[in-house]
Design a protein around this motif. Sequence first.
Motif, PDB file in Angstrom:
ATOM      1  N   GLU A 212      20.993  42.295  37.576  1.00 50.06           N
ATOM      2  CA  GLU A 212      20.826  42.230  36.120  1.00 50.06           C
ATOM      3  C   GLU A 212      20.384  43.577  35.549  1.00 50.06           C
ATOM      4  OE1 GLU A 212      19.611  37.545  35.556  1.00 50.06           O
ATOM      5  OE2 GLU A 212      18.121  38.920  36.362  1.00 50.06           O
ATOM      6  N   LEU A 213      19.520  44.255  36.276  1.00 46.94           N
ATOM      7  CA  LEU A 213      19.144  45.601  35.842  1.00 46.94           C
ATOM      8  C   LEU A 213      20.365  46.498  35.744  1.00 46.94           C
ATOM      9  CD1 LEU A 213      16.141  44.894  36.192  1.00 46.94           C
ATOM     10  CD2 LEU A 213      15.863  47.025  37.473  1.00 46.94           C
ATOM     11  N   THR A 214      21.223  46.388  36.739  1.00 48.84           N
ATOM     12  CA  THR A 214      22.421  47.229  36.744  1.00 48.84           C
ATOM     13  C   THR A 214      23.318  46.911  35.556  1.00 48.84           C
ATOM     14  OG1 THR A 214      22.301  47.305  39.155  1.00 48.84           O
ATOM     15  CG2 THR A 214      24.392  47.945  38.140  1.00 48.84           C
ATOM     16  N   ASP A 215      23.486  45.628  35.272  1.00 46.81           N
ATOM     17  CA  ASP A 215      24.295  45.255  34.118  1.00 46.81           C
ATOM     18  C   ASP A 215      23.724  45.842  32.830  1.00 46.81           C
ATOM     19  OD1 ASP A 215      26.006  43.822  35.720  1.00 46.81           O
ATOM     20  OD2 ASP A 215      25.003  41.906  35.393  1.00 46.81           O
ATOM     21  N   SER A 216      22.406  45.748  32.694  1.00 47.19           N
ATOM     22  CA  SER A 216      21.791  46.286  31.485  1.00 47.19           C
ATOM     23  C   SER A 216      22.013  47.783  31.374  1.00 47.19           C
ATOM     24  CB  SER A 216      20.284  45.982  31.501  1.00 47.19           C
ATOM     25  OG  SER A 216      20.050  44.598  31.281  1.00 47.19           O
ATOM     26  N   ALA A 217      21.866  48.476  32.489  1.00 48.71           N
ATOM     27  CA  ALA A 217      22.036  49.925  32.440  1.00 48.71           C
ATOM     28  C   ALA A 217      23.457  50.297  32.049  1.00 48.71           C
ATOM     29  CB  ALA A 217      21.673  50.528  33.798  1.00 48.71           C
ATOM     30  N   ILE A 218      24.428  49.591  32.611  1.00 46.59           N
ATOM     31  CA  ILE A 218      25.824  49.880  32.256  1.00 46.59           C
ATOM     32  C   ILE A 218      26.050  49.629  30.772  1.00 46.59           C
ATOM     33  CG2 ILE A 218      28.186  49.089  32.581  1.00 46.59           C
ATOM     34  CD1 ILE A 218      27.364  50.794  34.839  1.00 46.59           C
ATOM     35  N   LEU A 219      25.513  48.531  30.280  1.00 51.63           N
ATOM     36  CA  LEU A 219      25.668  48.238  28.847  1.00 51.63           C
ATOM     37  C   LEU A 219      25.038  49.329  27.990  1.00 51.63           C
ATOM     38  CD1 LEU A 219      24.960  44.405  28.592  1.00 51.63           C
ATOM     39  CD2 LEU A 219      27.108  45.599  28.119  1.00 51.63           C
ATOM     40  N   LEU A 220      23.914  49.845  28.444  1.00 48.18           N
ATOM     41  CA  LEU A 220      23.217  50.847  27.627  1.00 48.18           C
ATOM     42  C   LEU A 220      23.956  52.176  27.615  1.00 48.18           C
ATOM     43  CD1 LEU A 220      20.702  51.590  25.972  1.00 48.18           C
ATOM     44  CD2 LEU A 220      19.596  52.256  28.122  1.00 48.18           C
ATOM     45  N   PHE A 221      24.483  52.579  28.765  1.00 46.87           N
ATOM     46  CA  PHE A 221      25.003  53.941  28.882  1.00 46.87           C
ATOM     47  C   PHE A 221      26.473  54.061  28.520  1.00 46.87           C
ATOM     48  CE2 PHE A 221      21.698  54.097  32.430  1.00 46.87           C
ATOM     49  CZ  PHE A 221      20.714  54.568  31.578  1.00 46.87           C
TER      50      PHE A 221
END
Lengths: 230, 230
Positions: A212-221
């Motif tokens: 989930e952290l990875t998904d959030s990071a991808i969405l942010l960047f």
Amino acid sequence: MSSENIPLLEKENLDLPQKRGRGRPPKDESSKDEGNRRLELINCAARLFRVNGFAATSTRDIASAAHMHSGSPFYHFESKQALLFEVMQSGMHSAMARQNQALNTLSGHPCQSNAKEQLRCLIRHHFEVLLGTGNDFIPVMLYEFRSLDTHQQAVISQLQRQYEAPWIPVLNELYQHQLLSCPVKMARLLIFGALNWSVQWYSAQQAASLDELTDSAILLFLHPHTPSSK
Amino acid sequence: MSSENIPLLEKENLDLPQKRGRGRPPKDESSKDEGNRRLELINCAARLFRVNGFAATSTRDIASAAHMHSGSPFYHFESKQALLFEVMQSGMHSAMARQNQALNTLSGHPCQSNAKEQLRCLIRHHFEVLLGTGNDFIPVMLYEFRSLDTHQQAVISQLQRQYEAPWIPVLNELYQHQLLSCPVKMARLLIFGALNWSVQWYSAQQAASLDELTDSAILLFLHPHTPSSK
DNA sequence: CCTACCGATCGGTAGG
DNA sequence: CCTACCGATCGGTAGG
């Protein structure tokens, strides 16, 4: 009477095979156990350095955690700082090996269309390195860099450049396709910051999973690919 | 005539440069002078804590930097840890005051259209707090949190929440308008990480200006507003 | 704020 | 890897 009269120099002749002089063991045979003890020292040091910091951790703390007496760590390492350096070096070599493994699970053709998947893979693995159970080495490296001397810092910096090398073509690819708007050099610094900082707030119990952290990071960047720019 | 009749209590005649007013300060200004000495201690401690870390900085280092003798810091602070706590508290109060000032320079109507400008303002100010010359307090707070005791940590955490409070409605606004794709709670953590990490790599001499850093961060985090999504 | 000092602890070592 | 130890340094204090 006894051996009390034996001159000191002759006592060296009493050396048994298992005895050796002071200093670190020779790297050759018979040191499987000693290698284990050395590894245990490194693991204990990594955890204590991470939790308490390098300067606030005493070599006695480390010895105690490894079930040794206070002077024994210096049989394996010439100084506390050398132990810190070893923690960082072994942590980086392990992290680089696992990063390459993770990349190899992706398709062998680094075509444009999967640059996003490659970035996801790199970010997911980096979170594992930072937050995975028992992975104390890289956080120590990140937060105790200043405790190294100049030469050690140069060595670690070189390893960091090697670790970051696979990220650069991926970010370039994303930038060229406007999935990333920020220039690559600055994007790399900011993205690594966002990830590295997670060791300050992440708690495995209550927070999101690493996926989930990875998904959030991808969405942010990464920006959504606008159809018109196809 | 020289120092003939002055009784020397010291067993060593140290050749330190003598400062004016070694005795008691004038009565009516005593509190002001003591405040200045206290402030000088805080400033010197902040710099040393930032450069060397809390545990690796001795109270003698701090006293020397403030042109005092080794025991004198304990006239102003009951312990080294209390001095660290004071550095963090005063740094946070100053940062919050300046953040509010920066926000007040923007238009008084927090309408939706300027949420992006508000975020830019918050990021630009945060870079100033992290990287501005003489701003050692917040980096110390960020990187020495674990050196506080439990109660002190709770106080600092509360101040951090106050500092971050103005960010939340801004991020919510941007999320609702799809300028931000990542859920707000996670976005806040990742964005602060990206910014906070800059103290590890930023060098005022060779790197970009704080304005350029801010532009890069905005480009990285905020998506371009697609016209069709109106 | 200085002088003089203390007990504790530290990194590291000699010798086995 | 342990035993016994050392010199240096540390945070902190009593008394003025």
